[in-house]
Design an enzyme around this catalytic site. Structure first.
Site, PDB file in Angstrom:
ATOM      1  N   LYS A  53       0.827  -1.205   0.000  1.00  0.00           N
ATOM      2  CA  LYS A  53       0.000   0.000   0.000  1.00  0.00           C
ATOM      3  C   LYS A  53       0.863   1.257   0.000  1.00  0.00           C
ATOM      4  O   LYS A  53       0.597   2.213  -0.732  1.00  0.00           O
ATOM      5  CB  LYS A  53      -0.957  -0.028   1.205  1.00  0.00           C
ATOM      6  CG  LYS A  53      -2.009  -1.120   1.060  1.00  0.00           C
ATOM      7  CD  LYS A  53      -2.903  -1.327   2.266  1.00  0.00           C
ATOM      8  CE  LYS A  53      -3.803  -2.548   1.996  1.00  0.00           C
ATOM      9  NZ  LYS A  53      -4.852  -2.764   3.003  1.00  0.00           N
ATOM     10  N   GLN A  97      -5.268  -1.785   9.405  1.00  0.00           N
ATOM     11  CA  GLN A  97      -5.119  -3.103   8.782  1.00  0.00           C
ATOM     12  C   GLN A  97      -5.659  -4.188   9.720  1.00  0.00           C
ATOM     13  O   GLN A  97      -5.365  -4.194  10.916  1.00  0.00           O
ATOM     14  CB  GLN A  97      -3.625  -3.343   8.457  1.00  0.00           C
ATOM     15  CG  GLN A  97      -3.345  -4.561   7.612  1.00  0.00           C
ATOM     16  CD  GLN A  97      -3.782  -4.422   6.148  1.00  0.00           C
ATOM     17  OE1 GLN A  97      -4.042  -3.331   5.653  1.00  0.00           O
ATOM     18  NE2 GLN A  97      -3.875  -5.545   5.466  1.00  0.00           N
ATOM     19  N   ASP A 120     -11.447   2.104   3.556  1.00  0.00           N
ATOM     20  CA  ASP A 120     -11.669   0.656   3.482  1.00  0.00           C
ATOM     21  C   ASP A 120     -13.141   0.329   3.187  1.00  0.00           C
ATOM     22  O   ASP A 120     -13.454  -0.786   2.776  1.00  0.00           O
ATOM     23  CB  ASP A 120     -11.318   0.002   4.835  1.00  0.00           C
ATOM     24  CG  ASP A 120      -9.955  -0.673   4.849  1.00  0.00           C
ATOM     25  OD1 ASP A 120      -9.511  -1.124   3.775  1.00  0.00           O
ATOM     26  OD2 ASP A 120      -9.358  -0.742   5.938  1.00  0.00           O
TER      27      ASP A 120
END
Ligand code: NAP
Ligand code: LUD
Length: 284
Positions: A53, A97, A120
């Site tokens: 990322k 995450q 997200d």
């Protein structure tokens, strides 16, 4: 006949190039999109994904900050960091995450993220908006699956689409996106009575179960499009949830692992991060 390989790596690279152009347009207005990535503990797979990322952010011109917290971090400490990132005007997207260590309530952390920064698409408000078809942030992996399907040229209208897996981050949201494209969607899971019956009828099969090579070629309808979301490490090798070697002989098109859905997850995150910056600065 062997299947066409759906090249997620190449499609993701094209998506990132499109995102980079939008970043340039923001830069021309004096705006740099910013993404904060939080990682708790030292799960090796998570570290690989987060590195991917950051690398993608560098490539497309997104400013990124990485916040690495120890395994022993308390929920209160993590919530405090999320609160700080929510308040920062240079950060347009916030991502924590998953998975988190067992002593932390993932739902509470997800709900603490400002929905305007929820790149997200995991916040219940984002999920609800997706469900009713309102503008929001689409979750990256399901959105990536939809882009891969679009690239095959398939018209989903009226198609028999079978999703194996019903998790909040893969199976459920991808099912809703497929439904919104007028597919007839069947969702299978660990309690499904006759899985082969369902997979064998699928024109499009999307698999996200976390079971290495569980779906064999014999369970696939000849000519079907197969999207393998699974990522499993077996003897130091990456394999999907679909047995590629037998599936490639039956399917019409199939995603590889690696190089299929994984890179798309990161590309769609870049898309969401820039969208977050565009929306936050629309009136500047
Ligand atoms: P998860 O939360 O563990 O969910 C797995 C789902 O599969 C559950 O709904 C479970 O059913 C179902 N399942 C498990 N065993 C099954 C079986 N034998 N038959 C039928 N259904 C079964 O996993 P996840 O987070 O959705 O991830 C799934 C896979 O995708 C993993 O390999 C993960 O690493 C990968 N993944 C990849 C990406 C990417 O970017 N490529 C992103 C996210 C996840 P129940 O609900 O009944 O338990
Ligand atoms: N949590 C994700 N947890 C896990 N594969 C990812 C992923 C890149 N909050 C939050 O990033 O979107 C998320 N948001 N996820 N995932 C999985 C999931 C999360 C998975 C794979 C890859 C991100 C990826 O780049 C490569 C590929 O398939 O080609 C292989 C990379 C390797 O392992 O070598």
């Amino acid at each position: 006949m062997t299947a066409t390989i759906i090249d997620g790596k190449a499609i993701a690279a094209r998506k990132r190039a499109e995102v980079a152009i939008r970043v340039q347009a923001l830069e021309a207005r004096g705006i740099t999109p910013g993404l904060a990535v939080v990682i708790v503990g030292d799960d090796p797979a998570s570290e690989v994904y987060v590195r991917g990322k950051e690398k993608a952010c560098d490539e497309v011109g997104i400013y990124s900050t990485k916040h690495t917290l120890p395994e022993t971090t308390t929920q209160a400490e993590l919530l405090a960091l999320v609160g700080e990132l929510n308040c920062r005007s240079d950060i347009h997207g916030v991502l924590v995450q998953l998975p988190l260590p067992g002593h932390i309530d993932e739902d509470a952390v997800i709900e603490a993220i400002d929905p305007a920064k929820d790149v997200d698409g995991f916040h219940p408000l984002s999920v609800g908006k997706m469900l009713v078809g309102q503008q929001t942030f689409l979750p990256c992996t399901p959105h990536g699956v939809m882009v891969l399907l679009e690239e095959t040229g398939v018209d989903l209208t009226g198609k028999e689409v079978v999703v194996v897996g019903r998790s909040n981050i893969v199976g459920k949201p991808v099912s809703m996106l497929l439904l919104s494209k007028n597919a007839t969607v069947t969702i299978c899971h660990s309690r499904t009575a006759d899985l082969d019956f369902h997979t064998g009828r699928a024109d499009v099969l999307v698999v996200g179960v976390g079971q290495p090579e569980m779906i064999k070629g014999s369970a696939i309808k000849p000519g079907a499009i197969v999207i393998d979301v699974g990522i499993n490490r077996v003897d130091g090798r990456l394999v999907g949830d679909v047995e590629f070697d037998t599936a490639v002989e039956r399917a019409g098109a199939i995603t590889p692992v690696p190089g299929g859905v994984g890179p798309m997850t990161i590309a769609m995150l870049m898309d969401n991060a820039v969208t977050a910056a565009e929306r936050a600065t629309a009136h500047e």
